[in-house]
Design a protein around this motif. Structure first.
Motif, PDB file in Angstrom:
ATOM      1  N   UNK A 109       0.820  -1.207   0.000  1.00 45.35           N
ATOM      2  CA  UNK A 109       0.000   0.000   0.000  1.00 45.35           C
ATOM      3  C   UNK A 109       0.855   1.258   0.000  1.00 45.35           C
ATOM      4  N   UNK A 110       0.357   2.276  -0.680  1.00 45.25           N
ATOM      5  CA  UNK A 110       1.016   3.574  -0.679  1.00 45.25           C
ATOM      6  C   UNK A 110       1.054   4.091   0.755  1.00 45.25           C
ATOM      7  N   UNK A 111       2.063   4.837   1.062  1.00 43.36           N
ATOM      8  CA  UNK A 111       2.209   5.345   2.416  1.00 43.36           C
ATOM      9  C   UNK A 111       3.331   4.641   3.157  1.00 43.36           C
ATOM     10  N   UNK A 112       3.816   3.556   2.589  1.00 47.42           N
ATOM     11  CA  UNK A 112       4.911   2.815   3.199  1.00 47.42           C
ATOM     12  C   UNK A 112       6.082   2.781   2.230  1.00 47.42           C
ATOM     13  N   UNK A 113       7.192   3.452   2.574  1.00 49.43           N
ATOM     14  CA  UNK A 113       8.345   3.370   1.677  1.00 49.43           C
ATOM     15  C   UNK A 113       8.867   1.937   1.628  1.00 49.43           C
ATOM     16  N   UNK A 114       9.317   1.526   0.450  1.00 48.69           N
ATOM     17  CA  UNK A 114       9.811   0.162   0.296  1.00 48.69           C
ATOM     18  C   UNK A 114      10.743   0.058  -0.906  1.00 48.69           C
ATOM     19  N   UNK A 115      11.505  -1.020  -0.920  1.00 45.01           N
ATOM     20  CA  UNK A 115      12.355  -1.352  -2.054  1.00 45.01           C
ATOM     21  C   UNK A 115      11.679  -2.437  -2.861  1.00 45.01           C
ATOM     22  N   UNK A 116      11.792  -2.344  -4.180  1.00 42.46           N
ATOM     23  CA  UNK A 116      11.347  -3.406  -5.082  1.00 42.46           C
ATOM     24  C   UNK A 116      12.580  -4.020  -5.722  1.00 42.46           C
ATOM     25  N   UNK A 117      12.622  -5.316  -5.755  1.00 41.35           N
ATOM     26  CA  UNK A 117      13.705  -6.056  -6.391  1.00 41.35           C
ATOM     27  C   UNK A 117      13.098  -6.777  -7.588  1.00 41.35           C
ATOM     28  N   UNK A 118      13.673  -6.595  -8.772  1.00 44.06           N
ATOM     29  CA  UNK A 118      13.080  -7.166  -9.981  1.00 44.06           C
ATOM     30  C   UNK A 118      14.150  -7.541 -10.986  1.00 44.06           C
ATOM     31  N   UNK A 119      13.758  -8.313 -11.985  1.00 44.99           N
ATOM     32  CA  UNK A 119      14.629  -8.691 -13.095  1.00 44.99           C
ATOM     33  C   UNK A 119      14.281  -7.808 -14.289  1.00 44.99           C
ATOM     34  N   UNK A 120      15.295  -7.262 -14.939  1.00 42.48           N
ATOM     35  CA  UNK A 120      15.057  -6.406 -16.097  1.00 42.48           C
ATOM     36  C   UNK A 120      15.038  -7.222 -17.394  1.00 42.48           C
ATOM     37  N   UNK A 121      14.898  -6.538 -18.507  1.00 42.64           N
ATOM     38  CA  UNK A 121      14.812  -7.221 -19.807  1.00 42.64           C
ATOM     39  C   UNK A 121      16.103  -7.939 -20.186  1.00 42.64           C
TER      40      UNK A 121
END
Length: 116
Positions: free
Chosen positions: A56-68
């Motif tokens: 939910x918005x309102x909570x700072x967070x990191x996203x970890x993902x794989x790119x192209x």
């Protein structure tokens, strides 16, 4: 009943949208160079949506993902939902990207700000 529609946009890229009746309830958000690329994305949504976490918005967070390029990257999302930082480079392993996040978490708070 909902359905996925794969289509070619005006720029010649392929996109998908998920419709329910006459409403569009989700779309690809990006174009793909091939129809098969868009269909692969549809398959990922079909396989992953039911188990995906809700942040939910309102909570700072990191996203970890794989790119192209099949490399791991991270981005930091601020409490207002905007991307405020990203890795700037890809990592060959998830653990390498996680370590970079941990470095930002431990170092950013005390880092000095200077003019370049």
């Amino acid at each position: 009943m909902a359905k996925f529609e794969v289509y070619e946009d005006q720029g010649g890229e392929y996109r998908w949208r998920l419709t329910s009746g006459s409403d569009i309830i989700a779309d690809s958000g990006e174009g793909y160079s091939s129809k098969s690329g868009a269909k692969d994305a549809v398959e990922r949504v079909q396989n992953d949506a039911s188990d995906a976490d809700i942040l939910e918005s309102g909570t700072p967070h990191f996203e970890l993902y794989k790119d192209r390029a099949d490399e791991y990257r991270w981005r930091m999302i601020a409490s207002n939902g905007r991307i405020v930082a990203d890795s700037g480079e890809g990592y060959s392993s998830k653990s390498g990207a996680r370590k970079a996040i941990e470095n930002v978490q431990s170092d950013a708070g005390d880092a000095e700000t200077t003019d370049a």
